[in-house]
Design an enzyme around this catalytic site. Sequence first.
Site, PDB file in Angstrom:
ATOM      1  N   LYS A 212       0.817  -1.219   0.000  1.00 49.30           N
ATOM      2  CA  LYS A 212       0.000   0.000   0.000  1.00 49.30           C
ATOM      3  C   LYS A 212       0.850   1.268   0.000  1.00 49.30           C
ATOM      4  CE  LYS A 212      -4.201  -2.041   1.794  1.00 49.30           C
ATOM      5  NZ  LYS A 212      -3.749  -3.444   1.921  1.00 49.30           N
TER       6      LYS A 212
HETATM    7  C1  PLP Z   1      -4.305  -4.516   1.142  1.00 53.17           C
HETATM    8  C2  PLP Z   1      -3.503  -5.755   0.995  1.00 53.17           C
HETATM    9  C3  PLP Z   1      -3.851  -6.769   0.075  1.00 53.17           C
HETATM   10  C4  PLP Z   1      -5.096  -6.697  -0.797  1.00 53.17           C
HETATM   11  O1  PLP Z   1      -5.038  -5.713  -1.781  1.00 53.17           O
HETATM   12  P1  PLP Z   1      -6.391  -5.195  -2.477  1.00 53.17           P
HETATM   13  O2  PLP Z   1      -5.996  -4.031  -3.280  1.00 53.17           O
HETATM   14  O3  PLP Z   1      -7.308  -4.829  -1.338  1.00 53.17           O
HETATM   15  O4  PLP Z   1      -6.921  -6.327  -3.283  1.00 53.17           O
HETATM   16  C5  PLP Z   1      -3.038  -7.883  -0.014  1.00 53.17           C
HETATM   17  N1  PLP Z   1      -1.953  -8.028   0.784  1.00 53.17           N
HETATM   18  C6  PLP Z   1      -1.591  -7.083   1.669  1.00 53.17           C
HETATM   19  C7  PLP Z   1      -0.398  -7.314   2.525  1.00 53.17           C
HETATM   20  C8  PLP Z   1      -2.333  -5.914   1.809  1.00 53.17           C
HETATM   21  O5  PLP Z   1      -1.976  -4.988   2.711  1.00 53.17           O
END
Ligand code: PLP
Length: 520
Positions: free
Chosen positions: A113
């Site tokens: 993120k």
């Molecule tokens: C947020 C997240 C995901 C999922 O991503 P999306 O965009 O919500 O599909 C997968 N792995 C980790 C570690 C995350 O923080």
Amino acid sequence: MKYRSTRGQSSGLSFEDTVLTGLAPDGGLFIPHEIPTLPENFLSEWANLSFQELAVKILSLFIDSSEIPTEDLEKLIEKSYSTFRHPEVAPIHKIRERLYILELFHGPTFAFKDVALQFLGNLFEYFLERKNRNLKEGEEPHFITVVGATSGDTGSAAIYGLRGKKNVSVFILHPRGRVSPIQEAQMTTVLDKNVHNFAVEGTFDDCQDIVKALFSEPEFKKEYRLGAINSINWARILAQIVYYFYSYFSLLRDLKISPNSEEAKTVKVQFSVPTGNFGDILAGYYAYRMGLPIDNLLIATNSNDILYRFYETGSYEKQEGDQGGVKETLSPAMDILISSNFERLLWYLSRECEVADSSSSSADQDAGDIIFKWMKELKENGRMSVKPESLAKFKEVFTSRMVNDDDTIDTIKQYYQPSDEATSPYILDPHTAVGIHACESVKSQFSDHYTVSLSTAHPAKFSEAVEKALLGTNNFTFESVLPKEFIGLLEKERRCIHIKENTAEAVKRVLVEQLKKDLQ
Ligand SMILES: *Cc1c(COP(=O)(O)O)cnc(C)c1O
């Protein structure tokens, strides 16, 4: 480039308004009026660009230079990725024949993120500063108050994206004592004045309910300029498109194939993406629609498998389950009931396969009306379905698999102790392991493909699953995977406010008190 809501009630928005508004007033999500096409020579021209240079090229297709002049965009991107520990920002790493990991965890909070939130924080600051420079006599300065609930991951990425930003205050609610010690420390040891951690008595759902309650009070929302940073914000999707391009070029470099050659045309590429809210993989879909040669996008879910069930049936349906709620898994960042960004994908299916006449001038509007109807059905009946044509269109590029906790643990073990000597061990975080296991289970269908499997977190962030899988094997100790940034983190000074009474009123009171100090 202008933006419209998926639910049809607003269109013609600038990029700036799209980013600052977040969610459209009709409850829809913003999408670009068109999907831009790539310059004809992009394969040769872009192949050797750095991540940052590539980001400028791609983002420029979605942001008019009259809104953000190119040199400002360059600076914003430079600044956003200067906080990453790896010079390539998002490097690939070969772990098996034809299988590569795309490491997205080299940002400040060790999870994917960061790629989008580091950029979003800088964008907020850029837009607000510009608005404030052009204030007229007597006008109040612009600011934004970001409020969010977290079970760990999003909260820390948001805090690191927004810390120290001018005209931005951030309030993150977490359930007291219910986030992992590392995640709690990551959030609360950030001492910037504009960052406020609230430890709320109760569960994550209590925190989320409080945030929803604040957003549903129009007066409060307006007075304090509440803004959201969850993955519905278009800028987050946009920033994520870049690493699909970057890793495609990295793969060809590793294979020593020139991107413009005939040989490159024979290289079939699959991306496997551990998916929750559908934000990460949606960026891959945009890359595909823009013209990047992607052959397949694999949606890897954990037992919260609404997307996998859609792939199987064409019905998008909330889990029945024992309590009808989210299932807790070893990959908690993917524990969701419905995937908010899926609405954006549904818009394209609606526009291309569901409207009565897709060449009519009202087709965009008609697509929005269908989404509006679908979302109402989903809310009222817990389900909605698409036509077989839409499902077929979806399957032209998407595949899906569900991966349970046992397979997640097995996968972490297997890659730590590869059976053949030639492969070096690799420690997967549980989310990444879900993506890898999904690739393995579709391998027979895609045996002539190269797969890039997205790694969304560093293993040290999700110690529970990694320890469960690896303790007792090969003298594994958890300390051996701890990045130096985590050492001593638990002992550092913290700033956090304990909210004893878990009501929206109590949170509002403390929030306003703190915000007044920020605005002084
Ligand atoms: C947020 C997240 C995901 C999922 O991503 P999306 O965009 O919500 O599909 C997968 N792995 C980790 C570690 C995350 O923080």
